[in-house]
Design an enzyme around this catalytic site. Structure first.
Site, short mmCIF file in Angstrom:
data_model
loop_
_atom_site.label_atom_id
_atom_site.label_comp_id
_atom_site.label_asym_id
_atom_site.label_seq_id
_atom_site.Cartn_x
_atom_site.Cartn_y
_atom_site.Cartn_z
N PRO A 1 0.82 -1.21 0.00
CA PRO A 1 0.00 0.00 0.00
C PRO A 1 0.85 1.26 0.00
O PRO A 1 1.93 1.30 0.60
CB PRO A 1 -0.77 -0.11 1.32
CG PRO A 1 0.06 -0.98 2.20
CD PRO A 1 0.87 -1.88 1.30
N CYS B 1 -1.58 28.67 -15.27
CA CYS B 1 -2.24 29.16 -16.49
C CYS B 1 -2.97 28.00 -17.15
O CYS B 1 -2.65 27.57 -18.26
CB CYS B 1 -1.22 29.78 -17.42
SG CYS B 1 -0.42 31.18 -16.65
C1 LIG Z 1 2.99 -1.74 -8.52
C2 LIG Z 1 2.31 -0.84 -7.55
N1 LIG Z 1 2.24 -1.21 -6.26
C3 LIG Z 1 1.65 -0.43 -5.32
C4 LIG Z 1 1.09 0.77 -5.69
C5 LIG Z 1 0.45 1.60 -4.60
O1 LIG Z 1 -0.88 1.83 -4.82
P1 LIG Z 1 -1.73 2.61 -3.70
O2 LIG Z 1 -0.99 3.84 -3.40
O3 LIG Z 1 -3.03 2.86 -4.34
O4 LIG Z 1 -1.81 1.70 -2.54
C6 LIG Z 1 1.11 1.18 -7.01
C7 LIG Z 1 0.50 2.46 -7.41
O5 LIG Z 1 0.43 2.86 -8.54
C8 LIG Z 1 1.75 0.37 -7.98
O6 LIG Z 1 1.83 0.72 -9.26
#
Ligand SMILES: Cc1ncc(COP(=O)(O)O)c(C=O)c1O
Length: 434
Positions: A296, A363
């Site tokens: 996350p 802008c």
């Molecule tokens: C491969 C991967 N893992 C984890 C994340 C983290 O996602 P989030 O910030 O929504 O938890 C992303 C976000 O783009 C990602 O591309």
């Protein structure tokens, strides 16, 4: 140090986590907004470490019974100070560029807890991985796999293959897309081809599979489906002789953006469902139970962030109230990029509120959103935009040659600068005179 509380952080009385009103002041992490603005100027991103730590503690507590590993997705926000803070937690860290890796290294974040992501890695980035500056590489495509294999040294480089599970998830719904709509990862045939290359690459060690299906996902079923597909592909890999020790189901856990949003998804239930499906599928498919990982970003840092703006003009055009603030698309492109909503309110409490269109000073028609602001809002007042910890500063640029804001850590009434405001010299640093 991370805090003790693992209780979900809450919106209270219409105020974002970590915010409170005392007299005429809005406090952020216990610090008056006016004090932060006076000390560091505006726009200013304030990160409340108590809120950040509570989110970390909540995920740790939810994952502990299932031994699920958590990596913070650095793309959401990665500063040296944040990496230094994170290294004192059990969290791993995902980086997807040399810049993010350098931030982690400057913080002496342990390399054995870093994963290297990205779908277009440069030679320098692959060299860094092959030199053991990270624990593993999450490989997106065949070209990358071959380029990594060509530079691997004596110690085999651990590799996770990113699969395309053919699932697209958006907030409250998910769809099986057949994989046609996203560039990331290997489809079923691609995975077979990647395993062939791995089989001929003694410098690479197959560790397992990875998939990430989207962001701001509230629907638990999307995570469950992703886990199920990953286990199905792990069975394909096992049939080809490649056992997945590790399965990473990505990030994407949704966060509340409005005071009345429900606490969805209940992280604890989503995590235990992921663990349950992984265990069930490994048993059913006769696979050794893999180490499960999640990554996350937003769910850990978004709610800890508040952007403070100063009103430059409070005007009424064609009968509509507008507030032009001193930020904009250059420091928070999310509303313009994909219509993201950020709840906002004035630092001054007022009974007479009117729906006001909040715009930046770029802008562009760079509306940051609408907010209920005092009807007599005036130049110089402070507006707090909530839930801006993720994908704002990390996505910021220098459009109009504006300087990127400062970032300050707040906690329990104290504040510490963690990224200084850019100067015009910073903005012009790369210009060549002739
Ligand atoms: C491969 C991967 N893992 C984890 C994340 C983290 O996602 P989030 O910030 O929504 O938890 C992303 C976000 O783009 C990602 O591309």
């Amino acid at each position: 140090m991370i805090g003790n509380s693992s209780a979900p952080v809450r919106w209270r009385d219409g105020l974002a986590p970590g915010h409170e009103r005392r007299g005429s002041e809005l406090l952020i992490g216990g610090v008056p907004a006016s004090e932060l603005a006076a000390a560091y100027g505006t726009p200013l991103l304030a990160i409340d470490y108590d809120v950040f730590d509570a989110a970390i503690a909540r995920f740790l507590q939810a994952c502990a019974p299932h031994s699920i590993e958590i990596a913070f997705a650095g793309k959401a926000l990665l500063l040296v100070a944040l990496a230094r803070h994170l290294k004192h937690t059990p969290l791993h860290l995902d980086v997807c560029s040399l810049g993010e890796l350098a931030a982690a290294e400057r913080a002496a974040f342990p390399p054995d807890r870093i994963g290297f992501h990205g779908c277009g890695k440069t030679d320098e980035e692959l060299d860094a991985a092959a030199e053991g500056r990270v624990a593993r590489v999450i490989v997106d495509n065949l070209e990358e796999l071959r380029r990594l294999a060509a530079r691997a040294g004596a110690a085999p480089v651990p590799v996770l293959l990113r699969i395309n599970p053919g699932i697209e998830a958006h907030t409250h719904e998910f769809v099986r897309t057949g994989g046609g709509n996203t560039k990331f990862g290997f489809d079923t045939d691609g995975l077979a081809g990647a395993l062939d290359v791995l089989g001929q690459s003694p410098g690479l060690r197959f560790e397992g599979l990875h998939a990430h299906i989207g962001s701001q996902i509230y629907d638990r079923k999307a995570f469950v489906e992703n886990t199920r597909v990953l286990m199905e592909r792990a069975a394909h890999a096992a049939a080809a002789g490649f056992i997945s020790e590790r399965i990473v189901v990505g990030g994407g856990f949704g966060v509340r953006m409005r005071p009345d949003d429900p606490d969805e998804p209940a992280v604890e239930e989503t995590i235990s469902e992921i663990a349950r499906i992984a265990a069930q599928e490994s048993k059913r498919r006769n696979l050794p139970p893999p180490q499960i990982g999640i990554e996350p970003g937003r769910a850990l840092i978004a709610e800890a962030g508040t952007t403070l703006y100063r009103v430059m003009s409070a005007k009424r055009e064609f009968g509509k109230p507008f507030a032009i603030v001193d930020g904009g698309v250059y420091e928070n492109p999310r509303p313009a990029l994909y219509g993201a909503y950020h709840h906002a309110y004035a630092a001054r409490e007022d009974a007479q509120l009117v729906e006001t269109i909040v715009c930046g000073r770029s802008c562009e028609n760079d509306q940051l959103g609408t907010a209920r602001l005092p009807s007599d809002l005036a130049e110089g007042e402070l507006v707090a935009m909530c839930t801006t910890g993720a994908y704002t500063y990390s996505m910021a640029g220098n459009y109009n040659r504006f300087a990127r804001p400062a970032v300050v850590a707040v906690r329990g009434g104290t504040h510490t600068l963690i990224a200084r405001r850019e100067t015009i010299d910073d903005v012009l640093r790369n210009d060549c005179d002739e």
